[in-house]
Design an enzyme around this catalytic site. Structure first.
Site, short mmCIF file in Angstrom:
data_model
loop_
_atom_site.label_atom_id
_atom_site.label_comp_id
_atom_site.label_asym_id
_atom_site.label_seq_id
_atom_site.Cartn_x
_atom_site.Cartn_y
_atom_site.Cartn_z
N ASP A 173 0.86 -1.19 0.00
CA ASP A 173 0.00 0.00 0.00
C ASP A 173 0.89 1.24 0.00
OD1 ASP A 173 -2.18 -1.71 0.14
OD2 ASP A 173 -2.21 -1.69 2.33
N GLU A 250 -1.57 -7.92 -8.13
CA GLU A 250 -1.36 -6.49 -8.43
C GLU A 250 -0.52 -6.34 -9.68
OE1 GLU A 250 -2.64 -3.62 -7.10
OE2 GLU A 250 -3.91 -4.95 -5.94
C1 LIG Z 1 -1.84 -3.69 -2.71
S1 LIG Z 1 -1.91 -5.20 -1.90
C2 LIG Z 1 -0.70 -6.23 -2.71
C3 LIG Z 1 -1.04 -7.69 -2.62
C4 LIG Z 1 -0.04 -8.65 -3.24
N1 LIG Z 1 1.28 -8.54 -2.65
C5 LIG Z 1 0.05 -8.47 -4.73
O1 LIG Z 1 1.06 -7.98 -5.21
O2 LIG Z 1 -0.91 -8.81 -5.43
C6 LIG Z 1 -1.07 -4.89 -0.34
C7 LIG Z 1 -1.51 -5.91 0.70
O3 LIG Z 1 -0.74 -5.73 1.90
C8 LIG Z 1 -1.60 -5.97 3.00
N2 LIG Z 1 -1.00 -5.32 4.19
C9 LIG Z 1 -0.89 -4.00 4.41
N3 LIG Z 1 -0.27 -3.77 5.59
C10 LIG Z 1 0.03 -4.98 6.12
C11 LIG Z 1 0.66 -5.40 7.32
N4 LIG Z 1 1.10 -4.52 8.20
N5 LIG Z 1 0.80 -6.73 7.56
C12 LIG Z 1 0.33 -7.63 6.66
N6 LIG Z 1 -0.28 -7.28 5.50
C13 LIG Z 1 -0.43 -5.98 5.22
C14 LIG Z 1 -2.91 -5.35 2.55
O4 LIG Z 1 -4.02 -5.80 3.28
C15 LIG Z 1 -2.96 -5.76 1.09
O5 LIG Z 1 -3.63 -6.98 0.88
#
Ligand SMILES: C[S@@+](CC[C@H](N)C(=O)[O-])C[C@H]1O[C@@H](n2cnc3c(N)ncnc32)[C@H](O)[C@@H]1O
Length: 284
Positions: A173, A250
């Site tokens: 994110d 993503e």
């Molecule tokens: C934009 S998505 C990317 C998902 C995946 N890595 C991809 O490339 O398809 C970012 C993910 O990180 C997760 N996330 C954000 N902060 C996190 C944290 N502190 N611990 C674990 N997951 C987290 C979010 O819920 C989200 O699903």
């Protein structure tokens, strides 16, 4: 219609391909009296979508953690792996819907791959995805699992020092607003935790489609004494780099939109080649 009795649930838990339930989502099983995902079936994303951003700094995350890694039992996550291999060696931080997590389990059959995700429903999707894959392709995916976790707070509660060969942080994110930069998953302090968990010479993979975030990643990681960039030739020939570019959910979305992907791989340096940190780097 499946039997929603406690016995039916208990029988599911005893299957060898199970992964422990997702914390904070114990009852997301039935909808209008029917299983949202029948036992062993591939889950449908539409039932597991949730708000795009979770606040990783929230105190109300509904999660409990082991005090130290020795208190945590990985066996239920990898029931078919020998005891010597059940601790994770590769983690996919913020694994989302788990595309890379499952790909890595095939790409790195000797690794123990763990997807970590903060959003409960999304994590449940990955849990069911892995269970379904284990059922349909017997013998495969036994080295993949996922767990709900806020890695910004609790990585070192679960992972031993120098236990990991690879950490992936894919399309995290971006938290664009300056006041939210402290929610970013790459910072000096978090890099110190990643270095703590990585073995000497192990690799940290970073990719994003946001140029400003990539620059942030480079700035933070270049200035961290425990990391150095991997040389370009080695990076480009690494099949894991191709996977993180092409296989993540993503990454595929970005591909469809025709935008750029920015990435870098860093090597965690062995202690003997590190000069002590300068004080001004702390709390960045
Ligand atoms: C934009 S998505 C990317 C998902 C995946 N890595 C991809 O490339 O398809 C970012 C993910 O990180 C997760 N996330 C954000 N902060 C996190 C944290 N502190 N611990 C674990 N997951 C987290 C979010 O819920 C989200 O699903």
């Amino acid at each position: 219609m499946s039997d929603p009795s406690p016995l039916a649930k208990k029988q599911k838990v005893e299957s060898t391909s199970e992964i422990p339930e997702i914390q904070g989502l114990e009852d997301y099983t039935f909808r209008d009296g029917e299983d949202i995902t029948p036992a062993g079936a591939m889950p449908q994303k539409k039932y597991y979508r949730s708000r795009a951003h979770a606040n990783p700094l929230s105190f109300n995350d509904n999660l409990t953690y082991p005090t130290k890694p020795a208190d945590f039992d990985w066996q239920p996550y990898y029931p078919e792996l020998p005891a010597s291999k059940i601790a994770p060696t590769v983690i996919d931080i913020g694994c989302g819907f788990g595309g890379l997590t499952v790909e890595l389990s095939s790409l790195l059959p000797d690794a123990t791959v763990l997807g970590l995700e903060i959003r409960a429903k999304v994590c449940e999707y990955v849990r069911l995805r892995v269970i379904s894959l284990r059922e349909s392709e017997k013998g495969k995916y036994k080295n993949a699992a996922c767990m709900r976790s806020n890695t910004m707070k609790n990585l070192v509660n679960y992972l031993n020092p120098k236990s990991l060969d690879k950490i992936f942080i894919c399309f995290p994110d971006p938290h664009f607003k300056a006041k939210n930069h402290r929610r970013r998953i790459v910072s000096y302090d978090l890099l110190t935790e990643y270095a703590y968990c990585l073995k000497p010479n192990a690799l940290l993979y970073l990719i994003t489609d946001v140029k400003a975030l990539h620059e942030w990643h480079l700035e933070k990681t270049d200035s961290h004494e425990m990391f150095e960039r991997l040389d370009e030739e080695t990076m480009e020939s690494d099949p894991c780099v191709k996977a993180m570019i092409n296989v993540t959910e993503e990454g595929k979305k970005v591909e469809r939109s025709g935008s750029n992907k920015y990435y870098m791989v860093y090597r965690r340096l062995p202690e003997e080649s590190v000069t002590p940190p300068s004080p001004e780097n702390f709390l960045k």
